[in-house]
Structures are given as C-alpha cells and as structure tokens.
Motif scaffolding. Structure first.
Motif, PDB file in Angstrom:
ATOM      1  N   GLU A  83     -32.412 -53.549   6.751  1.00 59.11           N
ATOM      2  CA  GLU A  83     -31.201 -52.952   7.309  1.00 59.11           C
ATOM      3  C   GLU A  83     -29.960 -53.285   6.479  1.00 59.11           C
ATOM      4  N   GLY A  84     -30.084 -54.250   5.578  1.00 57.36           N
ATOM      5  CA  GLY A  84     -28.964 -54.619   4.734  1.00 57.36           C
ATOM      6  C   GLY A  84     -27.864 -55.372   5.454  1.00 57.36           C
ATOM      7  N   VAL A  85     -28.235 -56.139   6.499  1.00 58.04           N
ATOM      8  CA  VAL A  85     -27.237 -56.922   7.241  1.00 58.04           C
ATOM      9  C   VAL A  85     -27.790 -58.309   7.551  1.00 58.04           C
ATOM     10  N   LYS A 143     -21.472 -60.300  12.024  1.00 57.60           N
ATOM     11  CA  LYS A 143     -22.409 -59.387  11.384  1.00 57.60           C
ATOM     12  C   LYS A 143     -21.823 -58.977  10.040  1.00 57.60           C
ATOM     13  N   MET A 144     -22.573 -59.226   8.963  1.00 60.47           N
ATOM     14  CA  MET A 144     -22.055 -58.973   7.621  1.00 60.47           C
ATOM     15  C   MET A 144     -23.064 -58.214   6.766  1.00 60.47           C
ATOM     16  N   SER A 145     -22.539 -57.597   5.722  1.00 58.34           N
ATOM     17  CA  SER A 145     -23.388 -56.844   4.795  1.00 58.34           C
ATOM     18  C   SER A 145     -24.235 -57.792   3.961  1.00 58.34           C
ATOM     19  N   LEU A 146     -25.472 -57.401   3.734  1.00 59.71           N
ATOM     20  CA  LEU A 146     -26.403 -58.168   2.913  1.00 59.71           C
ATOM     21  C   LEU A 146     -26.637 -57.355   1.650  1.00 59.71           C
ATOM     22  N   HIS A 147     -26.032 -57.788   0.558  1.00 61.76           N
ATOM     23  CA  HIS A 147     -26.009 -56.970  -0.647  1.00 61.76           C
ATOM     24  C   HIS A 147     -27.272 -57.083  -1.488  1.00 61.76           C
ATOM     25  N   LEU A 193     -19.656 -54.593  12.228  1.00 61.26           N
ATOM     26  CA  LEU A 193     -20.003 -55.012  10.880  1.00 61.26           C
ATOM     27  C   LEU A 193     -18.757 -55.393  10.092  1.00 61.26           C
ATOM     28  N   GLU A 194     -18.817 -56.561   9.447  1.00 57.83           N
ATOM     29  CA  GLU A 194     -17.767 -56.988   8.535  1.00 57.83           C
ATOM     30  C   GLU A 194     -18.303 -56.908   7.114  1.00 57.83           C
ATOM     31  N   GLU A 195     -17.478 -56.456   6.201  1.00 54.68           N
ATOM     32  CA  GLU A 195     -17.889 -56.450   4.799  1.00 54.68           C
ATOM     33  C   GLU A 195     -17.879 -57.878   4.274  1.00 54.68           C
ATOM     34  N   THR A 196     -18.969 -58.314   3.673  1.00 56.36           N
ATOM     35  CA  THR A 196     -19.045 -59.669   3.142  1.00 56.36           C
ATOM     36  C   THR A 196     -18.107 -59.801   1.950  1.00 56.36           C
TER      37      THR A 196
END
Length: 221
Positions: free
Chosen positions: A87-89, A102-106, A203-206
């Motif tokens: 899911e990329g998070v 909740k953050m982005s998983l790059h 969602l927060e941008e990391t």
C-alpha cells in the motif's frame, strides 16, 4: 542485547568459513514468513540503534515492529510500526496514548528481505569445519544503494532464504542488522490489524530526511 550483537558480528569475523565451489550461483530468493527479534547496531562505538520483536508476512508484504523496553534509556514512547509495503504506507502507533501517524512509505526495501538488486557472491559454511551439526550453510549477497552511495552485504540461509544478518556501510556509518530467535511463521496475524484509533488518520507526506531514526535505519537497504 549488546552481547548478542557482538556475537553475531563475530560469526563473520572470527569463525571458520569454508567456501563451496559452484558453477552457477543461486537465483534471487524471497524470505519466508517470520517472527523474531531484530537488533540494529552501529559498529562504530557499539551503539544499539534499535532492538525489538517483529512479525513479517512475506506474502502480503506486511511488517510489524515493536521496540523492546530493554533497549531504552529514554522517556518517549516505544516505537511501534506497522509497515504495509504493497500500500506504500506505514503507521507510527502509540498504544499508550492511542494515537497514530500515517505516512508515505517510499521504498519497499528493508533488512528482512533480500534487496532486488543483490548479487550472489559465494556460498559458505559458517561454524565448525569438523562438526557437521554445528555448521550453517549460507549464501552471501552484495549490492549498493545509489541514493546513499552505501554498500551492503546480506547473509541468507541456503534453502529457506532466512536472512541472518546484514552489514550496511556509507562514508559516515556502518550498521549491523542481526536477526535472531526466528520462527518461520507468523505467530500472531492480528499484529497486522490496524488499531481502530488509526483508521481515520489522514496520510502525511514523510519529510525527506525525516528524523525518525528507526524507520530511516530499517528502510535503508
């Protein structure tokens, strides 16, 4: 816990290793489902960066890591992460205060899975040259990370592709990831269930270069 980390390092530096000649190297492999303990240590100074229990679902690409209280000399909450790679998070969970980020998983790369670009180097016996029962047969893989100009070396067991340890180094740091007390199953699938107080979190941008030490370390390779 420091004793374990140094013991894991000594496997590479001190124990006898017998190279097995091969005409063809093995194919890239995938880790099994796992439950165990992960310890990350900076070799310069012997500082333990993180240690705790994890559950890893290699099929659905989900990881839950909870930092151990034994490691801490600090007042903030224990790190508790649920990483959903497909899911990329990822979720930074605070069970005590029932709060969540909740953050982005790059990146999908991490220390419990052999990186996609890893190249096989050699197959070894680690342990005793004379006592067969004390040997561990492993593959050694190496690769680089262009973003950080880092290099890594990963050891996995032959057959199961169980990651035992990873060395990762840049110009500024050398890390040892040690995987121990491993059971090749997910003992508690409910660990991957998102707590109810996290469900409505936005969602927060990391931030690039974020200060979350454990996440940066774990997601390095």
């Amino acid at each position: 816990m420091q004793d374990f980390a140094f013991a894991a390092l000594s496997i590479w530096l001190c124990l006898g290793a017998t190279t097995l000649a091969e005409s063809h190297g093995p194919q890239h492999c995938t880790s099994p489902n796992m439950t165990g303990v992960l310890t990350v240590m900076a070799l310069t100074g012997g500082e333990i960066k993180a240690t705790g229990h994890y559950s890893y679902d290699s099929t659905d690409k989900k990881l839950r890591f909870t930092e151990s209280e034994m490691h801490l000399n600090k007042t903030e909450h224990l790190e508790d992460y649920l990483m959903l790679f497909e899911e990329g998070v990822f979720y930074d969970i605070d069970m005590k205060n029932q709060s969540c980020k909740k953050m982005s998983l790059h990146s999908h790369a991490h220390a419990l899975e052999l990186p996609a670009g890893a190249a096989h180097q050699v197959e070894l016996f680690l342990g005793s040259d004379t006592v067969q029962e004390e040997n561990i047969k492993v593959n050694i893989w190496m690769g680089s990370v262009a973003e950080t100009k880092g290099q890594y070396s990963v050891s996995t067991t032959v057959g199961e592709c169980l990651p035992l340890s990873t060395f990762y180094s840049t110009d500024s740091i050398t890390l040892l990831f040690s995987n121990s007390e491993v059971v090749t199953e997910v003992k508690a699938p409910e660990m991957f269930t998102l707590p109810s107080f996290c469900e409505a979190v936005e969602l927060e941008e990391t931030p690039k270069g974020q200060k979350n030490d454990f996440f940066n370390i774990f997601n390095t390779v």
